[in-house]
Design an enzyme around this catalytic site. Sequence first.
Site, PDB file in Angstrom:
ATOM      1  CD  GLU A  99      81.610  -1.339  28.827  1.00 48.26           C
ATOM      2  OE1 GLU A  99      82.184  -1.891  27.874  1.00 48.26           O
ATOM      3  OE2 GLU A  99      82.050  -0.326  29.393  1.00 48.26           O
ATOM      4  CG  ASP A 100      84.462  -4.651  28.986  1.00 48.05           C
ATOM      5  OD1 ASP A 100      83.811  -3.654  29.374  1.00 48.05           O
ATOM      6  OD2 ASP A 100      85.711  -4.634  28.899  1.00 48.05           O
ATOM      7  CG  ASP A 103      85.086  -0.929  38.182  1.00 41.37           C
ATOM      8  OD1 ASP A 103      84.905  -1.838  39.000  1.00 41.37           O
ATOM      9  OD2 ASP A 103      86.007  -0.099  38.297  1.00 41.37           O
ATOM     10  CG  PHE A 152      91.690  -5.920  37.604  1.00 41.59           C
ATOM     11  CD1 PHE A 152      91.241  -4.618  37.439  1.00 41.59           C
ATOM     12  CD2 PHE A 152      92.353  -6.535  36.554  1.00 41.59           C
ATOM     13  CE1 PHE A 152      91.445  -3.936  36.244  1.00 41.59           C
ATOM     14  CE2 PHE A 152      92.569  -5.866  35.354  1.00 41.59           C
ATOM     15  CZ  PHE A 152      92.113  -4.566  35.201  1.00 41.59           C
ATOM     16  NE  ARG A 165      92.320  -6.096  24.868  1.00 42.02           N
ATOM     17  CZ  ARG A 165      91.619  -5.158  25.489  1.00 42.02           C
ATOM     18  NH1 ARG A 165      90.415  -5.428  25.948  1.00 42.02           N
ATOM     19  NH2 ARG A 165      92.117  -3.952  25.676  1.00 42.02           N
TER      20      ARG A 165
HETATM   21  P1  IMP Z   1      83.822   2.173  34.750  1.00 40.40           P
HETATM   22  O1  IMP Z   1      83.777   3.443  33.948  1.00 40.40           O
HETATM   23  O2  IMP Z   1      84.498   2.349  36.072  1.00 40.40           O
HETATM   24  O3  IMP Z   1      82.487   1.491  34.887  1.00 40.40           O
HETATM   25  O4  IMP Z   1      84.815   1.233  33.997  1.00 40.40           O
HETATM   26  C1  IMP Z   1      84.430   0.458  32.980  1.00 40.40           C
HETATM   27  C2  IMP Z   1      85.633  -0.021  32.192  1.00 40.40           C
HETATM   28  O5  IMP Z   1      86.799  -0.225  33.006  1.00 40.40           O
HETATM   29  C3  IMP Z   1      85.311  -1.340  31.580  1.00 40.40           C
HETATM   30  O6  IMP Z   1      84.716  -1.178  30.327  1.00 40.40           O
HETATM   31  C4  IMP Z   1      86.660  -1.980  31.489  1.00 40.40           C
HETATM   32  O7  IMP Z   1      87.296  -1.580  30.300  1.00 40.40           O
HETATM   33  C5  IMP Z   1      87.433  -1.420  32.643  1.00 40.40           C
HETATM   34  N1  IMP Z   1      87.387  -2.360  33.780  1.00 40.40           N
HETATM   35  C6  IMP Z   1      86.632  -2.264  34.895  1.00 40.40           C
HETATM   36  N2  IMP Z   1      86.822  -3.299  35.712  1.00 40.40           N
HETATM   37  C7  IMP Z   1      87.714  -4.102  35.087  1.00 40.40           C
HETATM   38  C8  IMP Z   1      88.318  -5.365  35.426  1.00 40.40           C
HETATM   39  O8  IMP Z   1      88.052  -5.996  36.465  1.00 40.40           O
HETATM   40  N3  IMP Z   1      89.187  -5.875  34.516  1.00 40.40           N
HETATM   41  C9  IMP Z   1      89.497  -5.234  33.359  1.00 40.40           C
HETATM   42  N4  IMP Z   1      88.963  -4.073  33.001  1.00 40.40           N
HETATM   43  C10 IMP Z   1      88.078  -3.502  33.858  1.00 40.40           C
HETATM   44 MG    MG Z   2      85.822  -1.134  28.524  1.00 40.18          MG
END
Ligand code: IMP
Ligand code: MG
Length: 189
Positions: A99-100, A103, A152, A165
Site C-alpha cells: 500500500e502507498d 491514513d 497531505f 504521481r
Molecule cells: P485510509 O483509508 O484513510 O487509510 O486512506 C488510504 C488512502 O487514501 C491511501 O491509499 C491513499 O490513496 C489516500 N491518501 C491518504 N493520505 C494521502 C495523502 O497524504 N496523499 C495522497 N493520498 C492519500
Molecule cells: Mg490508495
Amino acid sequence: MRPYVIDPMIPEGAIAERVAGLAAEINQAFADTEKLVVVGLLRGSFIFIADLVRKLTVPVEIDFLEVSSYGDATTSSREVRVLKDLRGEIAGRDVLVVEDIIDTGHTLAAVTRLLRTRAPARLEVCALLDKPSRRETAVQARWVGFEIPDAFVVGYGIDYAQRDRNLPHIGAVRFTDDASGDKFGGASA
Ligand code: IMP
Ligand code: MG
C-alpha cells in the site's frame, strides 16, 4: 484548481535506501515461501511495488487490486468497492499487500478483511508511508517505510487529484492562496 507548492519531505535517495531495507526484511520473513503473491493496491502503490519487487529475491508473482471507498466516508464502518479484482487465487498462499499510505486505516482494514475471506496461508502488509496520528481503526502494517506527520503528501506514485504521481521524491502539498493556516485547504484523502 487551487494554487499550491510541494514542500520536499522525503528525497529520492532516502526512499531507495528504505525500500532496500524493507525488501531485506521481507526476503527474510518469507525465505521459505514457495512463491509470494505481491498484491499492489492501485493506483498509488505502482512505483513503490515496482521498486520493491526488484529488491526481492524470493520467488514472486505480481497481482493488483483496485478499490474505492464508497458510502458515508465519515463513518468508521466504511466499506470499499472492488473496482479491479485480483487475477489469481490466493487460497493457501503467501500474500504481501503493498500500500502507498495508511491514513485512517479504513482502506487497509477493508482490504485485509476481504483477502482473509479467501484463506491465504499468510497475509502481511507493507506500506510505504504511515500517518499514525490519523488512524481510526486498529489496522497495522507489519512493515512501514516512513512514519510521517499529518500532511497531505504527493509523489512516488501518490497523487493529489491525479497529479504529481510522477514526482520522484515525496513532498507535502501547501496551498499558496491560503493565509488562514488551514494547511490542507479542505483537501481530503
Ligand atoms: P485510509 O483509508 O484513510 O487509510 O486512506 C488510504 C488512502 O487514501 C491511501 O491509499 C491513499 O490513496 C489516500 N491518501 C491518504 N493520505 C494521502 C495523502 O497524504 N496523499 C495522497 N493520498 C492519500
Ligand atoms: Mg490508495
